[in-house]
Write an enzyme that holds these catalytic residues in place. Sequence first.
Site, short mmCIF file in Angstrom:
data_model
loop_
_atom_site.label_atom_id
_atom_site.label_comp_id
_atom_site.label_asym_id
_atom_site.label_seq_id
_atom_site.Cartn_x
_atom_site.Cartn_y
_atom_site.Cartn_z
N GLY A 18 0.82 -1.33 -0.09
CA GLY A 18 -0.05 -0.09 -0.20
C GLY A 18 0.88 1.01 -0.03
O GLY A 18 2.21 1.12 -0.05
N ALA A 20 1.88 3.25 2.40
CA ALA A 20 2.74 3.47 3.42
C ALA A 20 4.08 2.58 3.09
O ALA A 20 5.21 3.17 3.11
CB ALA A 20 2.33 2.95 4.89
N GLY A 52 -11.09 8.54 -0.84
CA GLY A 52 -11.35 9.92 -0.17
C GLY A 52 -9.57 10.53 -0.67
O GLY A 52 -8.99 9.88 -1.35
N GLU A 118 -14.75 16.83 4.31
CA GLU A 118 -15.28 15.43 4.66
C GLU A 118 -15.58 15.57 6.25
O GLU A 118 -15.49 16.63 6.93
CB GLU A 118 -14.39 14.29 4.51
CG GLU A 118 -14.06 14.02 2.71
CD GLU A 118 -12.98 13.03 2.64
OE1 GLU A 118 -12.45 12.23 3.70
OE2 GLU A 118 -12.61 12.95 1.50
N HIS A 227 -16.97 2.37 8.50
CA HIS A 227 -17.48 3.59 7.51
C HIS A 227 -19.00 3.45 7.26
O HIS A 227 -19.59 2.33 7.02
CB HIS A 227 -16.72 3.11 6.03
CG HIS A 227 -16.58 4.57 5.17
ND1 HIS A 227 -17.77 5.07 4.58
CD2 HIS A 227 -15.75 5.52 4.70
CE1 HIS A 227 -17.45 6.11 3.92
NE2 HIS A 227 -16.38 6.46 4.09
N ARG A 273 -17.42 9.41 11.80
CA ARG A 273 -17.83 8.21 11.37
C ARG A 273 -18.57 7.58 12.27
O ARG A 273 -19.45 6.56 12.08
CB ARG A 273 -16.69 7.49 10.66
CG ARG A 273 -16.21 8.48 9.46
CD ARG A 273 -14.93 7.40 8.73
NE ARG A 273 -14.71 8.52 7.24
CZ ARG A 273 -13.80 8.09 6.75
NH1 ARG A 273 -12.55 7.25 7.35
NH2 ARG A 273 -13.35 8.36 5.48
N HIS A 330 -13.88 -0.53 8.32
CA HIS A 330 -12.98 0.36 7.42
C HIS A 330 -11.67 0.47 7.66
O HIS A 330 -10.87 0.50 7.06
CB HIS A 330 -13.88 1.54 7.26
CG HIS A 330 -13.05 2.53 6.30
ND1 HIS A 330 -13.09 2.25 4.91
CD2 HIS A 330 -12.72 3.86 6.58
CE1 HIS A 330 -12.59 3.31 4.27
NE2 HIS A 330 -12.06 4.41 5.18
N GLU A 354 -1.87 1.14 8.55
CA GLU A 354 -2.92 1.11 9.38
C GLU A 354 -2.34 -0.16 10.27
O GLU A 354 -2.83 -0.37 11.39
CB GLU A 354 -4.00 0.57 8.55
CG GLU A 354 -5.05 0.24 9.22
CD GLU A 354 -6.42 0.01 8.23
OE1 GLU A 354 -7.26 -0.44 8.84
OE2 GLU A 354 -6.25 0.20 7.05
N ARG A 365 -10.59 7.86 13.57
CA ARG A 365 -9.76 8.49 12.82
C ARG A 365 -10.56 9.41 11.90
O ARG A 365 -11.57 9.36 11.47
CB ARG A 365 -8.99 7.42 11.54
CG ARG A 365 -8.31 8.07 10.53
CD ARG A 365 -7.67 7.23 9.54
NE ARG A 365 -8.72 6.49 8.88
CZ ARG A 365 -9.24 6.71 7.58
NH1 ARG A 365 -8.96 7.98 7.28
NH2 ARG A 365 -10.06 5.87 7.09
#
Length: 516
Positions: A18, A20, A52, A118, A227, A273, A330, A354, A365
Amino acid sequence: MKWRSIMHKADVIIVGSGLAALMVAYHLCEHKNVIVFTKSNKEVSNSWLAQGGVAAAIHPADHWLSHYEDTITTGCEHNDDEAVRILVQEGREAIEQFMHLGFSFDVDERGELLFGREGAHRMRRILHAGGDATGKKMVEFLFEKLSSRVLFIENDPVIDLLVNDGRCVGVRTKNGLYVAEATIVATGGIGQLYTFTSNVETATGDGIAMAYRVGAAVADMEFVQFHPTMLYVDGKAVGLISEAVRGEGATLVTDDGRHVMDGVHPQKDLAPRDIVSRAIDREMKNGHLVFLDISAIPHFSSRFPTITSLCERYQINWRSGLIPVVPGAHFLMGGIVVNVDGETTLPGLYAVGEAACTGVHGANRLASNSLLEALVFSRRVAFRLLQKMERRSVMEKSEKKESNERISLPTKEQIQQTMTQYVGIVRDYDQLLQAKQWFEQYSIHKLVNMASEHDDEKRTIIYMLIVGWLITTSALQRKESRGAHYRSDEPFEKMYWEKRRIVRTKTEHLIKEGFR
């Protein structure tokens, strides 16, 4: 068990592909020999799916302190203050550096950066790329940068971390052994432990389970963010509907026309969220369907092409203005305990993204802070490694005793059903205890010692059991409601935004001597 003859060596091994992982690889590849392992194809990651954007205080009217306050408030003051300050203060530089490399975020007709809004952000500070394909665009960009500079080994899952004399010295994969001066876990999240999730199929918590097996501490595992808006088709969650849709004016409505968030939170549909997810969950448990009303968004298909394509793939008529949604697992705020330079409690082992728990996200988060986290903390991990790496001899032995004892295992679906029913959006003592007892019937302590001795399917189940047990027991330890961890049996329940003194306490799991 004796290791087989060592066939491969590297300076740095990164597990995961990913954002990171790729950013660490980019910062290191000019100086070190880097190998990146992927469980599946390298494109299979949550970063690739991230619709996002990246949150950062870049706009002239914005300030890092405002971003800091939004992050702390959303995290219910459970955040690590130093980590948050690093995130928001270094975020601008990290994004500017990424753009200097040649990456382009979306701009308006004048060529000025477009800023979206957001949930729980007090102002527009979200940068996007390709409309709702930010993660994919960033990952593709890095693949191009790294294609000839880093060795990618795809479809060769890392099945264990190698430890010698109290230090991580490499990895064991399905097809071989690799030793390195530093090993970095960047395997992402745990969403596949739940029935409804935005995560890729490979997000089963393997990296966290492997780190726990070899003695690394994990913390805050109870904080699983759901989410609010997954596309809901025929009883299944089939894809993410970005929070940016609500940021552009969409609202949540029930099948009988009520606005879900009216009277629930001052920020209504842009509330944190956890609050929005609980509101939707409550409506669905009361027998109602919930929809995202997008009728107020002009040019929806051009603004959100990925979401439009997703709806059309599942024959959802988005032109009607209503998209059916359901909350889904999520993001994990907890994970492998690290400091702000990515160092775990086990020498030689690092974690980022993550899978790591820096404390930056607290109990919940803030939207679009995850891609920023990947940019900021990957730089710190890389720079720390370059400062301290030194050659070490590696003995061909393992400290872990493996077991070939036969065990009965549940199916992946049974784990998902247990987690969704008993360790989901709303929890209580009786449900959590029932889940704990269910997990422990599979002798978790034995599984810690024997996971790598099984085939891919069984190993995944074992790692899911270990992680599910960690989440469940952490949730039992935390008797308060905070952020994404909501206890319906908490006495004198208060909403998180009420003013009260909050003391941050981690729920930590350290490997027990009896597990070795």
